[in-house]
Design a protein around this motif. Sequence first.
Motif, PDB file in Angstrom:
ATOM      1  N   VAL A   1      31.256  60.844  45.477  1.00  0.00           N
ATOM      2  CA  VAL A   1      31.491  59.476  45.008  1.00  0.00           C
ATOM      3  C   VAL A   1      32.252  59.525  43.693  1.00  0.00           C
ATOM      4  CG1 VAL A   1      30.409  57.332  44.232  1.00  0.00           C
ATOM      5  CG2 VAL A   1      29.416  58.621  46.127  1.00  0.00           C
ATOM      6  N   GLU A   2      33.410  58.868  43.673  1.00  0.00           N
ATOM      7  CA  GLU A   2      34.229  58.862  42.463  1.00  0.00           C
ATOM      8  C   GLU A   2      34.097  57.570  41.676  1.00  0.00           C
ATOM      9  OE1 GLU A   2      38.227  59.781  43.530  1.00  0.00           O
ATOM     10  OE2 GLU A   2      37.744  61.784  44.324  1.00  0.00           O
ATOM     11  N   ALA A   3      33.615  56.498  42.336  1.00  0.00           N
ATOM     12  CA  ALA A   3      33.504  55.206  41.657  1.00  0.00           C
ATOM     13  C   ALA A   3      32.657  54.279  42.516  1.00  0.00           C
ATOM     14  CB  ALA A   3      34.890  54.612  41.414  1.00  0.00           C
ATOM     15  N   LEU A   4      32.402  53.081  42.008  1.00  0.00           N
ATOM     16  CA  LEU A   4      31.567  52.108  42.717  1.00  0.00           C
ATOM     17  C   LEU A   4      32.177  50.717  42.607  1.00  0.00           C
ATOM     18  CD1 LEU A   4      28.866  51.060  44.033  1.00  0.00           C
ATOM     19  CD2 LEU A   4      27.960  50.951  41.699  1.00  0.00           C
TER      20      LEU A   4
ATOM     21  N   ALA B   1      32.112  54.235  46.451  1.00  0.00           N
ATOM     22  CA  ALA B   1      30.923  53.609  47.021  1.00  0.00           C
ATOM     23  C   ALA B   1      31.081  52.091  46.986  1.00  0.00           C
ATOM     24  CB  ALA B   1      29.683  54.035  46.241  1.00  0.00           C
ATOM     25  N   TYR B   2      30.410  51.427  47.920  1.00  0.00           N
ATOM     26  CA  TYR B   2      30.539  49.967  48.032  1.00  0.00           C
ATOM     27  C   TYR B   2      29.157  49.359  48.188  1.00  0.00           C
ATOM     28  CZ  TYR B   2      32.057  45.390  49.825  1.00  0.00           C
ATOM     29  OH  TYR B   2      32.269  44.049  50.011  1.00  0.00           O
ATOM     30  N   PHE B   3      28.901  48.275  47.428  1.00  0.00           N
ATOM     31  CA  PHE B   3      27.586  47.640  47.455  1.00  0.00           C
ATOM     32  C   PHE B   3      27.713  46.134  47.645  1.00  0.00           C
ATOM     33  CE2 PHE B   3      24.006  45.514  45.365  1.00  0.00           C
ATOM     34  CZ  PHE B   3      22.942  46.117  46.034  1.00  0.00           C
ATOM     35  N   SER B   4      26.879  45.590  48.521  1.00  0.00           N
ATOM     36  CA  SER B   4      26.772  44.145  48.717  1.00  0.00           C
ATOM     37  C   SER B   4      25.289  43.796  48.811  1.00  0.00           C
ATOM     38  CB  SER B   4      27.521  43.702  49.980  1.00  0.00           C
ATOM     39  OG  SER B   4      27.027  44.398  51.119  1.00  0.00           O
TER      40      SER B   4
ATOM     41  N   LEU C   1      20.783  49.592  38.008  1.00  0.00           N
ATOM     42  CA  LEU C   1      20.010  50.383  38.963  1.00  0.00           C
ATOM     43  C   LEU C   1      20.909  51.370  39.705  1.00  0.00           C
ATOM     44  CD1 LEU C   1      16.970  50.232  39.701  1.00  0.00           C
ATOM     45  CD2 LEU C   1      17.640  48.954  41.729  1.00  0.00           C
ATOM     46  N   LEU C   2      22.049  50.905  40.168  1.00  0.00           N
ATOM     47  CA  LEU C   2      22.971  51.771  40.897  1.00  0.00           C
ATOM     48  C   LEU C   2      23.483  52.906  40.020  1.00  0.00           C
ATOM     49  CD1 LEU C   2      24.812  48.887  42.741  1.00  0.00           C
ATOM     50  CD2 LEU C   2      23.612  50.744  43.903  1.00  0.00           C
ATOM     51  N   SER C   3      23.619  52.653  38.727  1.00  0.00           N
ATOM     52  CA  SER C   3      24.056  53.707  37.802  1.00  0.00           C
ATOM     53  C   SER C   3      23.018  54.812  37.680  1.00  0.00           C
ATOM     54  CB  SER C   3      24.334  53.111  36.422  1.00  0.00           C
ATOM     55  OG  SER C   3      25.427  52.224  36.469  1.00  0.00           O
ATOM     56  N   LYS C   4      21.758  54.482  37.992  1.00  0.00           N
ATOM     57  CA  LYS C   4      20.681  55.480  37.925  1.00  0.00           C
ATOM     58  C   LYS C   4      20.559  56.277  39.211  1.00  0.00           C
ATOM     59  CE  LYS C   4      17.914  52.703  34.690  1.00  0.00           C
ATOM     60  NZ  LYS C   4      16.647  51.948  34.503  1.00  0.00           N
TER      61      LYS C   4
ATOM     62  N   ILE D   1      25.517  58.404  42.493  1.00  0.00           N
ATOM     63  CA  ILE D   1      26.586  57.637  41.835  1.00  0.00           C
ATOM     64  C   ILE D   1      26.716  58.024  40.375  1.00  0.00           C
ATOM     65  CG2 ILE D   1      27.352  55.312  41.182  1.00  0.00           C
ATOM     66  CD1 ILE D   1      25.863  54.284  43.674  1.00  0.00           C
ATOM     67  N   GLY D   2      25.578  58.093  39.682  1.00  0.00           N
ATOM     68  CA  GLY D   2      25.587  58.509  38.283  1.00  0.00           C
ATOM     69  C   GLY D   2      26.357  57.548  37.404  1.00  0.00           C
TER      70      GLY D   2
END
Length: 448
Positions: free
Chosen positions: A118-121, A160-163, A204-207, A211-212
């Motif tokens: 994963v390079e980004a979100l 990465a992709y989040f919805s 939360l996603l950063s944790k 993903i980091g």
Amino acid sequence: SISMHAKRSFWCDCFTDTADYESAGLPNLSWFAILALSDYKECIDMKRTMVNSTVWCLMGLLLVCILLLSSCASLASPYASETLVSSAEGMQEFIVTTYAEDGFQLQGKLRLPATGEVEALVIYVNGSGPNTYDNKRSLGETTFNYHDFFAQRFTDNQVAYFSYNTRGANVDENPPLFTVVDEELYKAYTVQSSVSDIAHWARLLSKDSRIGNKDIVLLGWSEGAIIAVRVVLQEDVPIKALVLAGLPVDSMKTIMEWQLGGENSIRFYQANFDMNGDGCVSRLEFDSDPHEILVALGNPNFSDLDCNADEVLTAEDFKLLLAPYREMIFDAIERDDNVWLKENYGVQLTSNWFKSHAEIPSNFEMIPQLSLPVYVFQGEADANVPVQRVLDLASHMQELGKTNFHVQVFPSHDHDLNFLLYPLQQVVSEGLSSLVEQTIDIFSDTEN
């Protein structure tokens, strides 16, 4: 028969002191002890050595377990729950659950590249209404998941992709919207709660160890373009850039006045009847029905729409037609009549939602306060918000000396950048393609 040596070995293996023998009720214990006292002592010494070794081994194993548990704790999921629901087509999909700061249960879907790299979100910020993490829809014989389009393209590029589900909304199996709404919980959906929830998800996603601390872009569409701006201004969340589409520039009430003032309606009729491009629809153009949609509209009569009887349809005609409806909408909001709003407004929204927007400044006021890059993708034929106001904001930003605001307007594109061409005809519009490609480029631009 069992030899004496074998008997001695057996009992030495089973018992380690005389108390054990007595408790076992064995006869002739004194005879056994006299018979092989030296062998017995040797056996006891051997057994004690074995016991001590076993104790040390167990202690070592316990220490290893503690270390492993400690290591796992640092890699533990930050979510209240996480379920792998799919691992196909080059990506993995996880349903994740958490609890907002006010205790409200939130649910979303995280898509990760199958490679694990994963390079980004990208976090998609919902527009108005009861949206879900899939936004599954049915149009005629075509059924599709709105978010699949974005998820596939971003994960193919290691993004990465989040919805997520809007508060009070959840996935359902019933077409055409495949969404179920808990009307009591849905009242908690306001612009303020949406801002707080997006900030919560971003932290939360950063944790998430997968993903980091990777760069995050908020992709806000329509109302989401208001929420995304407020997240950056109001919350302490590290966002690299904003990608906004269908951008509302003015306050929600001003936009509603514009929509109900005939502008929304005339854009529809311009797109489907205005063959000479003069901005209005003549009787001849209307009756010719170039796209054969009059039947779907209920075969309206031109004279019934031409309220001012000037032989052309303009925004003024629809303003007159919509005037009573406009008054009923604002009255229902004031009276908190959510039943009327549900039955008569085009999108299911509550009076809480409308009133929450009255409490915040417009994007025209907020966006100049931003310092991070903002990329806007707008359809020229947008019937939900006036594209001219986006151009006015761009001019205003230039006057302020701001260079972080980038606008692209796409001819003949609607509020959704002609998204429906993709599920219906497998055609990706220019605007949609540009949005995805330029969002991916943001992460490789070291200057941003």
